[in-house]
Design a protein around this motif. Structure first.
Motif, PDB file in Angstrom:
ATOM      1  N   PRO A 145       0.822  -1.202   0.000  1.00  0.00           N
ATOM      2  CA  PRO A 145       0.000   0.000   0.000  1.00  0.00           C
ATOM      3  C   PRO A 145       0.861   1.258   0.000  1.00  0.00           C
ATOM      4  O   PRO A 145       1.921   1.296   0.623  1.00  0.00           O
ATOM      5  N   SER A 146       0.393   2.294  -0.684  1.00  0.00           N
ATOM      6  CA  SER A 146       1.137   3.558  -0.665  1.00  0.00           C
ATOM      7  C   SER A 146       0.420   4.524   0.276  1.00  0.00           C
ATOM      8  O   SER A 146      -0.770   4.378   0.544  1.00  0.00           O
ATOM      9  N   PRO A 147       1.153   5.514   0.800  1.00  0.00           N
ATOM     10  CA  PRO A 147       0.555   6.400   1.798  1.00  0.00           C
ATOM     11  C   PRO A 147      -0.600   7.208   1.214  1.00  0.00           C
ATOM     12  O   PRO A 147      -0.524   7.665   0.069  1.00  0.00           O
ATOM     13  N   PRO A 148      -1.687   7.371   1.987  1.00  0.00           N
ATOM     14  CA  PRO A 148      -2.862   8.096   1.502  1.00  0.00           C
ATOM     15  C   PRO A 148      -2.698   9.594   1.689  1.00  0.00           C
ATOM     16  O   PRO A 148      -1.731  10.058   2.316  1.00  0.00           O
ATOM     17  N   PHE A 149      -3.626  10.369   1.213  1.00  0.00           N
ATOM     18  CA  PHE A 149      -3.741  11.830   1.374  1.00  0.00           C
ATOM     19  C   PHE A 149      -2.440  12.551   1.019  1.00  0.00           C
ATOM     20  O   PHE A 149      -2.176  13.620   1.547  1.00  0.00           O
ATOM     21  N   GLY A 150      -1.630  11.986   0.138  1.00  0.00           N
ATOM     22  CA  GLY A 150      -0.393  12.654  -0.244  1.00  0.00           C
ATOM     23  C   GLY A 150       0.543  12.947   0.901  1.00  0.00           C
ATOM     24  O   GLY A 150       1.245  13.958   0.915  1.00  0.00           O
ATOM     25  N   LEU A 151       0.565  12.064   1.912  1.00  0.00           N
ATOM     26  CA  LEU A 151       1.489  12.265   3.036  1.00  0.00           C
ATOM     27  C   LEU A 151       2.936  12.123   2.553  1.00  0.00           C
ATOM     28  O   LEU A 151       3.219  11.280   1.692  1.00  0.00           O
ATOM     29  N   PRO A 152       3.819  12.939   3.067  1.00  0.00           N
ATOM     30  CA  PRO A 152       5.214  12.868   2.606  1.00  0.00           C
ATOM     31  C   PRO A 152       5.980  11.711   3.235  1.00  0.00           C
ATOM     32  O   PRO A 152       6.985  11.905   3.904  1.00  0.00           O
ATOM     33  N   LEU A 153       5.513  10.498   3.046  1.00  0.00           N
ATOM     34  CA  LEU A 153       6.166   9.312   3.624  1.00  0.00           C
ATOM     35  C   LEU A 153       6.402   8.313   2.513  1.00  0.00           C
ATOM     36  O   LEU A 153       5.665   8.286   1.525  1.00  0.00           O
ATOM     37  N   ASN A 154       7.426   7.461   2.676  1.00  0.00           N
ATOM     38  CA  ASN A 154       7.543   6.362   1.720  1.00  0.00           C
ATOM     39  C   ASN A 154       6.710   5.189   2.219  1.00  0.00           C
ATOM     40  O   ASN A 154       6.283   5.168   3.376  1.00  0.00           O
ATOM     41  N   PRO A 155       6.431   4.190   1.346  1.00  0.00           N
ATOM     42  CA  PRO A 155       5.509   3.107   1.734  1.00  0.00           C
ATOM     43  C   PRO A 155       5.921   2.398   3.015  1.00  0.00           C
ATOM     44  O   PRO A 155       5.057   2.057   3.833  1.00  0.00           O
ATOM     45  N   ASP A 156       7.214   2.184   3.216  1.00  0.00           N
ATOM     46  CA  ASP A 156       7.658   1.493   4.424  1.00  0.00           C
ATOM     47  C   ASP A 156       7.287   2.279   5.674  1.00  0.00           C
ATOM     48  O   ASP A 156       6.802   1.722   6.664  1.00  0.00           O
ATOM     49  N   GLN A 157       7.528   3.591   5.598  1.00  0.00           N
ATOM     50  CA  GLN A 157       7.216   4.426   6.755  1.00  0.00           C
ATOM     51  C   GLN A 157       5.711   4.450   7.014  1.00  0.00           C
ATOM     52  O   GLN A 157       5.261   4.345   8.156  1.00  0.00           O
ATOM     53  N   TRP A 158       4.942   4.589   5.922  1.00  0.00           N
ATOM     54  CA  TRP A 158       3.494   4.626   6.092  1.00  0.00           C
ATOM     55  C   TRP A 158       2.986   3.323   6.728  1.00  0.00           C
ATOM     56  O   TRP A 158       2.187   3.333   7.654  1.00  0.00           O
TER      57      TRP A 158
END
Lengths: 314, 290
Positions: A145-158
């Motif tokens: 999954p990729s981070p929602p709402f355009g959060l400035p995180l990479n997938p691992d962090q999210w």
């Protein structure tokens, strides 16, 4: 919740939130797995630590949760976050149903029955009539999954934050469950089931409920684990997964909530370190720690921490 | 019909192996009321020792008997060193120790002998002089070995003073101690014997399932099922249970549910027996006072 517990919890949460910004992506992924294991251990500890019902087959519920998520995402395109409650609910029911016959089994016999469940799990997952959904031996690959709402995180962090949020929720749930009436009933049944019955505790109900709730925790962990690893396959859910969970609660500390975290850190990082010696070394170390802890530190790391605190206070 | 008979005989052959391992489990259960989860791995480890001896150039039967001896000593040492300290501990502690033992033996075997699958020789001739349609020589031989082991054990427990002392120590430790039996040593001896029987089972099953560190997990499950079917405190029951489970596994696997779910047969037998008749078909019903 007491003020102290709240304070410790908040500090832990702040530290946990800072981690993905100082660690590499791979380490962040490993920390996500630590949280996943912690939830699973919490579940097993409710059953084995607090209620005294030995389960050597909790890997089966972990697998069930993982497969729920994988199948829902792969076949029906359900978003990953929506599959977690479904996996929890399915495992709650499955655990409750398995808990009903388990009521008649005590101690050793329950260990035997659950051991059989743990050994048979990969075969059940490979069953050809289920292959349409489970993908058979090949398993299922799912998307990260990729981070929602355009959060400035990479997938691992999210994914780490997503898991952290759920883990925090599960820890609060377990804490309240154990501190309250239900928790006292579970411990009473473990320590003296006849006296518990005499005090008006419905042993049968509480024991199967403990099985259900325990399976739910482990199932949620399995679901999160599947999302994190992006892959489920029958052979990763063998008896050694169940034994790993047992190692986790023994090392972390039986009947302790914080123990789940210590145990999770142990089972995540020790094999990584030991792997450098030999492929077989992690298990040799697990085995030695299991026996060593039973002899020398039966309350696990959590018990040792409690002891040190008490000495300091005195 | 031929296919069915073939499966029944194959089932009897593997059943004999399950019976041996179940017997080892029952022996330890009778003496200590514990179920040894590491029994299968102990057998696996002994089988590796036999393999190493044969690889070193020893003739099969010499390796066979030396392995039994080593297994006996190993079993007794494990009892004295690892199990003795938790003798009176809670069930959970004991189960954890057994599981710890299981993974240690498993990983040490993997460490020393690697995880590659090895073939293990069968001591029996490839072709039998008289043509047998339903059984391979190894299957027949495995049944023969099982029967010999059973008879030897029966004779030991029935006719020797040591066997009598061991039975006494298992049945009534306090009184046995009073008449001068060293109960602790009898327990160690029981573990040694159980390990020796297990090693025979391991060497008999290895030519069928091939030698690798995880070879016994399935076999152990069937042995549990066998011991429970027969009643976990009854040696004869365990033997009958072993043959029953072996035949059921093969016949159901071949004709009813398919080979891929064979282990689930053991799971269903275990849970079924525990639910319907927890004392098994030949076991004593336990009555405890509240």
């Amino acid at each position: 919740m007491s003020k102290r517990a709240l304070g410790i919890g908040l500090v832990l949460l702040v530290v946990a939130c800072a981690l993905p910004f100082v660690l590499s992506n791979y380490r962040t992924f490993q920390m996500t797995l630590v949280l996943v294991y912690a939830i699973a251990l919490l579940g097993l500890n409710i059953l084995t630590g607090y209620n005294g019902q030995i389960s050597l087959g909790h890997g089966a519920f972990y697998a069930l949760g993982a497969y729920c998520t994988a199948i829902l995402m792969d076949r029906w395109g359900v978003p990953y976050w929506a599959t977690i409650p479904v996996a929890g609910a399915v495992c709650l029911v499955a655990g409750f149903v398995f808990g009903l016959p388990a009521l008649r089994l005590e101690g050793l016999y329950l260990a035997l029955a659950t051991f059989a469940l743990g050994v048979a799990t990969p075969q059940l997952l490979k069953y050809h009539l289920l292959e349409k959904w489970t993908g058979g031996v090949q398993g299922i690959v799912i998307m990260k999954p990729s981070p929602p709402f355009g959060l400035p995180l990479n997938p691992d962090q999210w994914l780490y934050f997503f898991t952290l949020a759920i883990a925090a929720g599960m820890f609060i749930l377990a804490y309240n469950l154990i501190r309250g009436r239900i928790g006292r009933a579970l411990v009473a049944i473990r320590d003296q089931h006849i006296a518990a019955e005499a005090m008006g505790i419905n042993n049968a109900l509480y024991k199967s409920l403990a099985f259900g709730v325990s399976a739910m925790f482990t199932g949620v962990a399995g679901a999160l684990g599947a999302v994190a690893v992006q892959f489920v396959a029958p052979d990763s859910f063998n008896i050694f997964l169940s034994i790993t969970l047992l190692v986790g609660i023994v090392v972390g500390g039986l009947a302790s909530i914080s123990g789940a975290l210590y145990g999770a850190i142990f089972i995540q990082f020790v094999p990584n370190l030991a792997d450098e010696i030999s492929k077989a070394a992690p298990w040799a170390i697990f085995g030695v720690f299991m026996i060593g802890f039973v002899y020398l530190m039966p309350t696990g790391v959590a018990g040792a921490v409690r002891l040190i605190k008490r000495r300091r206070a005195a | 019909m031929d296919a069915l008979l073939q499966q029944v005989f194959a089932g009897l052959a593997t059943g004999g192996i399950y019976a041996s391992l179940a017997l080892a489990l029952v022996m330890i259960y009778q003496a200590t009321h514990l179920v040894n989860f590491a029994q299968g791995e102990m057998a696996m480890f002994s089988t590796y020792i036999a393999w190493a001896l044969i690889e070193a150039g020893m003739p099969y039967w010499a390796a066979f008997f030396i392995t039994i001896g080593i297994a006996f000593v190993l079993g007794a040492v494990i009892e004295r060193v690892v199990i003795r300290p938790v003798e009176n501990a809670s069930v959970l502690a004991v189960v954890v120790v057994f599981i710890g033992l299981l993974v240690i033996l498993n990983s040490v075997a993997g460490w020393i002998f690697t995880y590659t699958i090895k073939s293990f020789p069968s001591p029996f001739p490839r072709e039998l002089p008289f043509g047998l349609r339903f059984m391979s020589p190894h299957q027949l031989g495995a049944i023969g070995v099982t029967v010999v082991v059973l008879l030897l054990l029966y004779a030991f427990f029935r006719f020797t003073p040591l066997g009598l002392a061991m039975r006494a120590a298992a049945q009534n430790p306090e009184s046995s101690r009073l008449v001068g039996i060293r109960v602790g040593w009898m327990l160690a001896l029981g573990w040694g014997l159980a390990a020796a029987i297990g090693s025979v089972a391991g060497m008999m099953v290895a030519p069928i399932v091939y030698l690798d560190p995880n070879m016994m997990s399935g076999v152990l499950l069937y042995a549990f099922a066998a011991a429970l079917v027969g009643g976990i405190d009854n040696p004869w029951g365990a033997v009958i249970g072993g043959f029953v489970v072996g035949v059921l596994e093969n016949v159901l696997g071949a004709f009813v549910i398919g080979n891929e779910l064979k282990l689930s047969v053991a799971l269903i037998i275990i849970i079924g027996v525990l639910l319907v008749k927890p004392s098994g078909f030949f076991g004593r019903v336990q009555v405890t006072r509240v």
